[in-house]
Write an enzyme that holds these catalytic residues in place. Structure first.
Site: not given
Ligand code: MG
Length: 452
Positions: A99, A243, A245, A247
């Site tokens: 992340s 970010d 990843d 999300d």
């Molecule tokens: Mg993330």
């Protein structure tokens, strides 16, 4: 070098590559998750960081060794894995991503058959299998198979475009110009492509998807200077940053000013509640701006503990229609119950198109709070100090309400603050938010001093 501990929490298992996180451990977690599921199919994806391929291959190997079939969907945003698990009727999912952590980190996020984070109880079982190393290894003719699918970003985008709450006609009419900074992460392809499909002109920075995190990976204002400059230079309507990843989503207004991650959720909540009545669930660290806007639109606002799994669990149990985390993590359960920067981006453009306002003008219509997030080393006697602090709070605040579900949160007439130990680092976090900048700073200083 001293071997570092892996960091384990309900959001997954994280470690520094080569110093705690290695292929042996990743493969063992793959085998443990497969043993936990007993049989079936698992979807695996990863973000763009340099260790992604190594860790993904190891995880896949572990899964296959205990007879699990793997569908490898390649480099994709975390929410894309969640969506693929559900649509493929798979039995679980693993996303290889640390992340917002720096490039030297990697991690595993585990999902159940609904494409949602596994529960703390399921996680404890997984951990037990891992610790005992009691894996259900299969003989050569009972191993799982591996297949590859590379169209899941397209499917995720199509699913986003089909959401009725997103007013595509209105968005198209506005001819938005958007600068996207995907920090060369898993959103590098998906986010610009979605915005183009919505009719926006997109200027891409750091969208090479090569895992080169050229600024701090968390989409907070101090990491968005390049995006702010680009928005001004290109005279864009707004900037969007996710970010690694993808999300979480953060916004920059047309003047090149970061509006803060918190307001991504506020705007998304506003856009959904404007069209549908229902309950909102946010975590205990989320700005009061979101709660104020939700209440103004007739919604009941409930608070959950911090962490996507906790927010989603409460959303399901209360039947919430929208919510998420103030760190830019919008969760729209009728779409899918996980944080997703794509649905967040679409809802933000829809809200801007409807209001016929610039982003800065829209933000000006929200109640104004001054929010400071800080962290400090965790004292060994933190729980005892929290108790002592609670007894002192009256001198500081006068009348207030306390929530003890996640550290301590104090709500009073003109603001709130929350103190909680981090799940992932030996620190505690303090978030203070009030209507007055000076009062926010004073309160922050006084609280921190108590824990020194
Ligand atoms: Mg993330």
């Amino acid at each position: 070098m001293k071997k570092q501990q892996l960091v384990k929490s309900t959001s997954g298992i994280r470690g520094v590559v080569g110093n705690g996180l290695d292929p042996v451990m990743a493969s063992a977690y793959g085998a443990a998750f497969g043993t936990f599921l007993k049989k079936g199919t698992v979807v695996v994806g990863s973000d763009t960081r340099p260790s992604g391929e190594m860790v993904r291959q190891a995880v896949v190997s572990g899964l296959v060794s205990v007879g699990i079939n793997v569908i490898d969907i390649g480099i994709v945003p975390t929410p894309t894995v969640e969506i693929a698990v559900k649509q493929l009727n798979a039995d679980g999912g693993i996303c290889v991503t640390a992340s917002h952590n720096p490039a030297e980190w990697n991690a595993l996020k585990f999902f159940n058959r609904a494409g949602e984070f596994i529960t703390p109880a399921q996680y404890r079982i997984l951990e037990k299998i891992f610790n005992l190393q009691s894996f259900a290894y299969k003989p050569f003719d009972k191993l799982g198979n591996i297949s590859y699918q590379d169209k899941w970003i397209d499917k995720h985008i199509r699913k986003t475009l089909a959401v009725k709450t997103v007013d595509r006609a209105a968005i198209k009419k506005r001819h938005f110009k958007v600068v996207v900074d995907a920090i060369n992460g898993a959103g590098s392809v998906a986010l610009p492509f979605l915005l183009e499909k919505l009719g926006a002109k997109v200027i891409k920075i750091n969208c090479y998807g090569n895992g080169n995190f050229i600024h701090g990976a968390e989409p907070i204002p101090e990491n968005l200077e390049q995006l702010c400059r680009a928005v001004k230079k290109h005279k864009a309507d707004l900037g969007m940053a996710c970010d690694p990843d993808a999300d979480r989503l953060a916004l920059v207004d047309e003047r090149g000013q970061p509006v803060g991650e918190e307001l991504t959720l506020t705007i998304a909540v506003m856009e959904v509640l404007r069209k549908t009545r229902g309950i909102t669930v946010i975590n205990l660290s989320t700005s009061r701006t979101t709660a104020d806007i939700a209440k103004a639109l007739g919604s009941q606002v409930l608070y959950s503990r911090v962490g996507e799994a906790n927010v989603v669990a409460m959303m399901h149990s209360k039947g919430a229609i929208i919510g998420g985390e103030g760190n830019g993590g919008v969760i729209y359960p009728s779409f899918h119950a996980g944080r997703d920067s794509l649905i967040a981006a679409a809802l933000v453009l829809s809200a801007l198109a409807w209001g016929k306002k610039s982003l800065s003008a829209l933000v000006k219509t929200f109640p104004r709070y001054y929010n400071i997030k800080s962290k400090a080393p965790l004292p060994a006697d933190f729980p005892a100090r929290l108790k002592r602090f609670e007894r002192k709070a009256q001198d500081l605040l006068g009348k207030y309400k306390i929530d003890r579900r996640d550290g301590l949160r104090f709500d009073f007439s003109d603001g709130w603050f929350q103190l909680r130990a981090s799940n992932t680092e030996p620190i505690f976090r303090l978030i203070v938010e009030t209507t007055d900048q000076k009062w926010t700073e004073t309160l922050r200083r006084q609280v921190i001093r108590f824990f020194r």
